[in-house]
Design a protein around this motif. Structure first.
Motif, PDB file in Angstrom:
ATOM      1  N   ALA A 194      -8.833  -4.689  -2.730  1.00 20.23           N
ATOM      2  CA  ALA A 194      -9.061  -3.684  -1.681  1.00 20.23           C
ATOM      3  C   ALA A 194      -8.136  -2.488  -1.874  1.00 20.23           C
ATOM      4  N   LEU A 195      -6.886  -2.748  -2.232  1.00 24.63           N
ATOM      5  CA  LEU A 195      -5.949  -1.632  -2.417  1.00 24.63           C
ATOM      6  C   LEU A 195      -6.267  -0.862  -3.689  1.00 24.63           C
ATOM      7  N   ARG A 196      -6.740  -1.583  -4.710  1.00 22.87           N
ATOM      8  CA  ARG A 196      -7.150  -0.860  -5.942  1.00 22.87           C
ATOM      9  C   ARG A 196      -8.354   0.027  -5.663  1.00 22.87           C
TER      10      ARG A 196
ATOM     11  N   HIS B  51      -5.156   2.721  -5.805  1.00 23.49           N
ATOM     12  CA  HIS B  51      -3.763   2.396  -6.092  1.00 23.49           C
ATOM     13  C   HIS B  51      -3.632   1.432  -7.262  1.00 23.49           C
TER      14      HIS B  51
ATOM     15  N   GLU C 217      -8.826   1.637  -3.121  1.00 28.06           N
ATOM     16  CA  GLU C 217      -8.314   2.879  -2.504  1.00 28.06           C
ATOM     17  C   GLU C 217      -7.676   3.787  -3.547  1.00 28.06           C
TER      18      GLU C 217
ATOM     19  N   GLU D 103       1.127   4.115  -2.794  1.00 23.26           N
ATOM     20  CA  GLU D 103       0.850   5.518  -2.438  1.00 23.26           C
ATOM     21  C   GLU D 103       1.912   6.455  -2.993  1.00 23.26           C
TER      22      GLU D 103
ATOM     23  N   ARG E 161       0.834  -1.215   0.000  1.00 24.52           N
ATOM     24  CA  ARG E 161       0.000   0.000   0.000  1.00 24.52           C
ATOM     25  C   ARG E 161       0.863   1.257   0.000  1.00 24.52           C
TER      26      ARG E 161
END
Ligand SMILES: NC(=O)c1ccc[n+]([C@@H]2O[C@H](COP(=O)([O-])OP(=O)(O)OC[C@H]3O[C@@H](n4cnc5c(N)ncnc54)[C@H](OP(=O)(O)O)[C@@H]3O)[C@@H](O)[C@H]2O)c1
Length: 254
Positions: free
Chosen positions: A49-51, A55, A53, A28, A24
């Motif tokens: 989940a990170l995508r 990313h 956000e 960032e 993550r």
């Protein structure tokens, strides 16, 4: 390092814990992150989940103990990017807390398969791609408990184990000592190539590996690995750096 935008990173064992947070934090900073995980469902869920956000994180199927899986992952990276700027060897497993004299060699071998041979397998498979980058970074996620200097002084640098009982984790502690030695071996081979190779001690972080007994958050634990993954070109190589709450971290004794 120069502009973050086109840089590609691989983080192994990144579906949870410190690895996921390293993924993550690198994303960032604008890197494209291949989130390595041995389990497809867990890996995809973490990458999704990170995508979500915002990313650029992509699931990469990668079991560090399986040479076929590692070769496939390297092949996919070769096809999709043809270059790699950052490799974080984070995947790791713990070992039982018991005296060395009561630890079967088989248990030690099993831990080394992931923590040591896994890192070597992945590094060798991805080195051709790292060499194609103008500059690259390899970070091995080690542990202060792997410090031979600390072990020789019978001192537990994590403060987790009672005095006089260090090291009680024959498999885990010595796997990290071996990983430190592996780090130095690669750092020395790769001096002058633009590839900086360092070991990170994340600190005692609350994750599944220690039943969430750690005192630090994964955000704090990811700090040193991310720092070493994003070093400037004049940054150090062959360094063992630990979390101490400062932006620079603390240089640890091997
Ligand atoms: N937490 C601490 O206090 C601490 C302190 C010092 C060093 N470290 C190191 O930090 C690293 C991350 O640990 P953590 O605390 O975040 O523990 P964790 O939450 O248990 O995460 C370990 C990760 O490694 C993965 N993994 C295990 N075997 C693998 C394999 N064969 N191939 C690919 N991935 C594999 C796990 O995947 P699965 O979900 O599939 O099991 C998981 O994603 C480890 O190297 C650990 O030794 C942790």
């Amino acid at each position: 390092m120069s502009a973050d935008t086109a840089r590609i990173a691989v983080v192994t064992g990144a579906n949870k814990g410190i690895g996921r947070e390293i993924a993550r934090q690198l994303a960032e900073r604008g890197l494209t992150v291949y989130l390595g995980a041995r389990d497809e469902q867990r890996g995809r869920a973490a990458a999704d989940a990170l995508r979500a956000e915002g990313h650029d994180v992509r699931f990469l199927h990668l079991d560090v103990t399986d040479e076929t899986s590692v070769a496939r992952a390297a092949g996919r990276l070769q096809e999709e990017s043809g270059v790699l700027h950052v490799l974080v060897n984070n995947a790791g497993i713990g070992g039982p807390m018991q005296p060395p004299s009561e630890t079967p060699a088989e248990q030690v071998r099993a831990v080394y398969e992931t923590n040591v041979f896994g890192a070597i397998t992945v590094t060798n498979a991805l080195l051709p791609l790292l060499r194609k980058a103008p500059s690259a970074r390899i970070v091995n996620v080690s542990s202060a408990i792997g410090s031979l200097s600390a072990a020789a002084a019978n001192h537990d640098p994590t403060g987790v184990h009672p005095p006089g009982q260090f090291p009680v984790m024959l498999s885990y502690a010595t796997s990290k000592s071996a990983l430190n030695a592996v780090t130095l071996a690669y750092a020395n081979e790769l001096r002058g190539t633009g590839i900086l190779v360092n070991a990170a001690s994340p600190g005692f972080v609350a994750t599944d590996i220690n039943g969430h007994h750690g005192q630090l958050t994964t955000e704090q634990g990811a700090h040193i690995p991310v720092l070493l993954a994003t070093l400037d070109d004049d940054g150090p190589t062959a360094r063992f750096l630990g979390e101490d709450g400062t932006p620079e971290g603390q240089v640890l004794d091997w």
